[in-house]
Design a protein around this motif. Structure first.
Motif, PDB file in Angstrom:
ATOM      1  N   PRO A   1      77.880  67.563  20.476  1.00  0.00           N
ATOM      2  CA  PRO A   1      76.924  67.839  21.561  1.00  0.00           C
ATOM      3  C   PRO A   1      76.421  69.273  21.565  1.00  0.00           C
ATOM      4  O   PRO A   1      75.267  69.532  21.923  1.00  0.00           O
ATOM      5  CB  PRO A   1      77.743  67.527  22.818  1.00  0.00           C
ATOM      6  CG  PRO A   1      78.727  66.496  22.386  1.00  0.00           C
ATOM      7  CD  PRO A   1      79.084  66.858  20.963  1.00  0.00           C
TER       8      PRO A   1
ATOM      9  N   ARG B   1      75.874  54.580  24.356  1.00  0.00           N
ATOM     10  CA  ARG B   1      75.371  55.284  23.178  1.00  0.00           C
ATOM     11  C   ARG B   1      73.848  55.350  23.268  1.00  0.00           C
ATOM     12  O   ARG B   1      73.204  54.431  23.779  1.00  0.00           O
ATOM     13  CB  ARG B   1      75.723  54.541  21.886  1.00  0.00           C
ATOM     14  CG  ARG B   1      77.162  54.615  21.455  1.00  0.00           C
ATOM     15  CD  ARG B   1      77.395  53.727  20.237  1.00  0.00           C
ATOM     16  NE  ARG B   1      77.069  52.339  20.539  1.00  0.00           N
ATOM     17  CZ  ARG B   1      76.534  51.484  19.658  1.00  0.00           C
ATOM     18  NH1 ARG B   1      76.242  51.885  18.435  1.00  0.00           N
ATOM     19  NH2 ARG B   1      76.293  50.238  19.998  1.00  0.00           N
TER      20      ARG B   1
ATOM     21  N   GLU C   1      76.336  58.828  24.468  1.00  0.00           N
ATOM     22  CA  GLU C   1      76.524  59.821  23.403  1.00  0.00           C
ATOM     23  C   GLU C   1      75.387  59.688  22.399  1.00  0.00           C
ATOM     24  O   GLU C   1      75.044  58.583  21.961  1.00  0.00           O
ATOM     25  CB  GLU C   1      77.862  59.577  22.722  1.00  0.00           C
ATOM     26  CG  GLU C   1      78.133  60.471  21.523  1.00  0.00           C
ATOM     27  CD  GLU C   1      79.357  60.044  20.744  1.00  0.00           C
ATOM     28  OE1 GLU C   1      79.732  60.767  19.800  1.00  0.00           O
ATOM     29  OE2 GLU C   1      79.928  58.978  21.062  1.00  0.00           O
TER      30      GLU C   1
ATOM     31  N   ARG D   1      73.844  59.446  18.983  1.00  0.00           N
ATOM     32  CA  ARG D   1      74.322  59.038  17.673  1.00  0.00           C
ATOM     33  C   ARG D   1      73.134  58.737  16.768  1.00  0.00           C
ATOM     34  O   ARG D   1      72.110  58.205  17.220  1.00  0.00           O
ATOM     35  CB  ARG D   1      75.188  57.776  17.796  1.00  0.00           C
ATOM     36  CG  ARG D   1      76.476  57.946  18.585  1.00  0.00           C
ATOM     37  CD  ARG D   1      77.636  58.243  17.671  1.00  0.00           C
ATOM     38  NE  ARG D   1      77.790  57.197  16.678  1.00  0.00           N
ATOM     39  CZ  ARG D   1      78.464  56.048  16.881  1.00  0.00           C
ATOM     40  NH1 ARG D   1      79.046  55.825  18.054  1.00  0.00           N
ATOM     41  NH2 ARG D   1      78.574  55.172  15.906  1.00  0.00           N
TER      42      ARG D   1
END
Length: 887
Positions: free
Chosen positions: A137, A227, A344, A346
């Motif tokens: 991150p 995600r 997140e 990705r």
């Protein structure tokens, strides 16, 4: 002649020719994480993979050497500053990177050489590369930005698509420039007026963010993880000296899908984006351009965009050269820094969705304002238009499916009135065979419409052809149906629901694995299920990413079935390791869903808890508890195999013991010793017991005979639904009744697949009769494409060796049906192409030719034929092997 060949003559001819004419071994097909020269790899230990070719038979790899370098000049000198594996004894050609830690954005170059079975070295392969993504991150300097805040979070209202722009200057010569971008739900990106990349409907859908999930039709306790995919582009050639402009448009996509609310309020938030451009100059310095509050935003001509209802575009509101340098954006507003999604970030590793084909149409003018464009087959995509007219003239496109329904699919274009105008949608898709164009003023001709087929670019790895035209049409219809439903997920249908049902996905997994490169696509499906599952209870929902939808234990069991099948075909143990705890948790969850008899009779509160689905006329009689408990046993048995593969010895014993208990409970509840049926023997009740191994050994022959009697009473027609249909074919074929399985598949009346012999039907139906839920007949559903696997693994006979997964060793065990004259099946494994090609000549002799890829071996099982009543088997190394069995 040997006694075992008394009635049969077998000629074995080993070919001396393969694709490569030269002797020795050559290395081709270098991939990193199953991708060719990928950008944005976000794993520290990606897989490095290659294939071998040889003009000699019996060639194999005994060792390899991999070199990975940060500079191509080092690689050319055989120097690996990141990794040099040195000579490593191994026959494997899928190797996990084991070198130095890989930094974010680094570009790596690699090559490989191998030694053959005689320890002779090959030449080095050509060089390949991969580029790392943003791994942490903290690597992201950019901020999430948007055009507005959502002041009506519980309303189904949507707003015009937001446009964004940013100008920036470059003062020095560029060595390399990489853009990292995500736009939710979908985006298009431009540099200096040029669209970047050929992907559409990007990024692929995931469970992006936390959401409120109100008015749900089905209970769902949201304990999910999230995600968000980003895409990576090399934009070095798109940048100019001095001034540059980047522009982006955002669509609602799945992130802000508010048109269909049958399953509940599923939307997350308003569209937003994140953008990071990393520039490396020739002098070694670096610069970063990011999305922040210096960007400008506005809305424009794209008034409405939605997955289910299409787009409305008013060209009179055209913004001009908004994505180029020097544009006057004084009327634009400053962007807002908005709440980041909880997902997140990705790298999107699955293939992108693209325009894959231009489809011809047949033109007809119905009256003075209605025009019809008819397609030769069902297409999922959109239509580009080219029209002339006056300002304010309206062209409306209505997309009609094969079942003559539009499902609300329309696009509307309002002309600005300035000569010939061209337009096509960006953030929707339709599924159709007819486009009706309504235009009272604008001129419409046969050249006004260009139909574009759009789907995720998964490569075909399989082909099948035989002497039965119906079977060939089933395969063709399966491919069309899958193309329509590949949109970053495997959807249930591409127009009405468009949901990634877990049950639908698991039942066609084997067909997918034979037909397509599923290395990345199915991995995403498993990760979607992992995201959507309840981390507290172990429950796996009926759709993933979660979008509502009914189902039962056969749906959530996909979380065990799909990884296991993936492992059998690709030999990738990582997928089992990564999801082992979650897969185990699902079995534990099922154990909490049983009644006092040990049968599964419930799922989540107020859930459907379905068993079988889509039996004849969808009149489901078979007890749901029978199907549910059969799946409970099936996944428990699989988990024993998974535990064994992962050396979890204690769990192996535990799962085996649990399976025996489930089997006892199942037989106590459903086996009838008077009839030798399970339940009444209808709708697959015997099939689930036989196919999943629930029948005790001493009762197997009796149950199998009872099932055959039931089929005879149906005149050898299916009465099964989506789960028992492929299982029935497997049970019959595994028990030497391939002719009976053939008869089921070859029925030319109802129920069966004979509707595909009519040219008006080009895709697979949801139900045997083509009917369905009110408002939808479902003529483009993949579930009954599950039978395609039978073409490959029974008629063609290509099968993985489950004791040695990955097709390093495999079986070719063709089962010729009496009425079939020839059959050719091919499958591109990770090691190369496997081919099973057989025919029956005019004298009744059976001839088989098998291609075994370099560095693999196969056990070929020859069928009973002629006067011999026994099968024959032989294990062979790589090459082309031919066999003839005399009548």
């Amino acid at each position: 002649m040997n006694k075992c060949f008394r009635y049969i003559y077998i000629a074995i001819v080993i070919s001396t020719f393969l694709a490569c004419k030269e002797k020795g071994i050559s290395i081709v097909g270098l991939h990193c994480d199953y991708m060719e020269n990928p950008l944005g790899v976000d794993k520290q230990n990606p897989f490095l993979q290659w294939q071998l070719l040889s003009g000699e038979n019996g060639k194999s790899q005994s060792a390899y050497r991999i070199i990975v370098s940060s500079d191509l000049s080092l690689l050319e000198k055989d120097q690996g500053d990141y990794w040099d594996s040195n000579k490593t004894a191994s026959s494997e050609t899928v190797i996990k990177y084991q070198g130095k830690s890989l930094p974010a954005t680094e570009e790596l170059y690699w090559k490989v050489m191998v030694w053959d079975e005689k320890d002779h070295p090959s030449d080095w392969s050509d060089a390949a590369s991969w580029t790392m993504g943003l791994l942490d991150p903290s690597d992201w300097k950019a901020k999430w930005i948007g055009e507005r805040e959502d002041i009506y979070p519980d309303s189904a209202i949507t707003f015009p698509a937001p446009y964004f722009r940013k100008e920036f200057a470059i003062a020095k010569p560029i060595k390399k420039a990489m853009a990292y971008v995500s736009g939710l739900g979908f985006y298009e990106m431009y540099f200096n007026g040029d669209k970047i990349g050929d992907l559409v409907l990007a990024p692929a859908v995931t469970n992006y963010d936390k959401r409120s999930l109100k008015k749900l039709l089905y209970h769902y306790d949201d304990q999910s993880t999230q995600r968000v995919f980003y895409n990576v582009f090399d934009v070095t050639q798109n940048l100019k000296a001095q001034n540059n402009a980047v522009g982006m448009i955002l669509g609602n996509g799945w992130y802000n899908q508010r048109d269909r609310t049958v399953e509940g309020n599923m939307w997350y938030d308003l569209p937003k984006l994140i953008f990071q451009l990393e520039i490396e100059f020739e002098d070694g310095t670096k610069e970063v351009v990011v999305s922040d509050d210096s960007w400008k935003t506005t809305t424009g001509p794209l008034l409405h965009n939605a997955i289910f209802t299409g787009e409305v575009y008013d060209a009179r509101l055209d913004l001009g050269a908004w994505n180029k340098v020097g544009y006057n954006d004084t009327a634009w507003r400053s962007v807002l820094q908005v709440r980041p999604p909880t997902g997140e970030l990705r790298t999107q590793s699955i293939p992108s969705t693209k325009v894959m084909q231009i489809v011809d149409t047949q033109f007809e003018q119905v009256n003075d304002s209605l025009y019809r464009f008819t397609l030769p087959e069902t297409v999922s995509g959109w239509s580009a238009i080219k029209v002339k007219g006056k300002s304010g003239d309206t062209v409306k496109l209505r997309f009609i499916s094969e079942e003559e329904l539009d499902y609300g699919q329309t696009d509307t274009y309002i002309l600005k009135g300035n000569g010939e105008e061209e337009w096509e949608p960006k953030f929707t898709w339709h599924t159709f065979r007819i486009v009706e164009v309504l235009s009272k003023q604008a001129e419409i001709t046969e050249h006004s419409l260009t139909v574009k087929s759009i789907y995720t670019n998964v490569k075909n790895t399989g082909s099948f052809e035989c002497s039965n035209e119906l079977f060939n049409r089933i395969v063709q219809a399966f491919n069309r149906t899958m193309h329509a439903n590949f949109k970053g997920i495997v959807s249930s249908d591409p127009h009405r629901e468009r949901l990634a049902y877990t049950g639908d996905g698991q039942v066609i997994t084997e067909s997918l694995l034979y037909s397509y490169d599923m290395t990345r696509f199915l991995r995403k499906f498993v990760e979607d299920m992992d995201d959507a599952r309840n981390k507290n209870t172990g429950y796996v929902p009926h759709t993933a990413p979660f979008s509502g939808g009914g189902g039962g234990p056969a749906w959530g069991s996909a979380y065990v079935i799909v990884p296991w099948n993936y492992y059998c075909h690709y030999g990738d143990k990582i997928i089992l390791q990564e999801h082992y705890d979650g897969m185990k948790h699902w079995v534990e969850y099922l154990g909490t869903r049983t009644d006092e008899k040990g049968l599964i009779v419930r799922e989540e509160p107020n859930g459907w808890c379905l068993g079988e689905w889509c039996t004849l006329y969808n009149s489901i009689e078979i007890p749901t508890s029978l199907v549910n408990t059969a799946y409970y046993y099936y996944v428990t048995r699989i988990m024993a195999d998974v535990a064994k593969a992962l050396d979890q010895d204690a769990d192996v014993a535990s799962f085996q013991s649990l399976a025996e208990t489930i089997k006892e409970n199942f037989n106590s509840a459903f086996y009838d010793p008077l009839t030798n049926h399970y339940w009444q023997g209808k709708q697959g009740s015997d099939v689930f017991a036989l196919g999943f191994g629930l029948v005790p050994d001493d009762k197997y022959e009796k149950v199998f005979a009872a099932m055959l009697n039931h089929l005879h009473s149906l005149n050898y027609h299916f009465d099964t639904g989506i789960f028992a249909t492929p299982l029935l074919l497997k049970v019959l074929s595994d028990n030497g009744k391939v002719d009976m399985a053939y008869k089921l598949m070859d029925q030319r009346d109802f129920p069966g697949y004979s509707y595909l012999l009519d040219s008006k039907n080009s895709t697979l139906w949801e139900t045997w009769d083509g009917g369905g839920d009110p408002g939808g007949c479902g003529h483009c559903h993949p579930m009954f494409g599950s039978v395609v696997a039978w073409f490959y693994n029974s008629l063609g006979g290509i099968k993985p060796d489950t004791s040695n997964p990955g097709m390093k060793h495999f079986y070719v065990e063709p089962r010729p049906a009496t009425d079939l004259k020839y059959c050719k099946a091919s499958y591109m494994s990770l090691y190369g192409e496997i081919i099973s090609d057989w025919e029956i000549d005019k004298d009744g002799n059976f001839s088989l030719k098998v291609t075994v890829p370099t560095n693999t071996s196969a056990t070929i099982v020859l069928p009973k034929w002629g006067a011999d009543s026994e099968e024959k088997s032989v294990t062979v190394q790589s090459g082309v092997h031919s066999f003839t069995i005399s009548e």
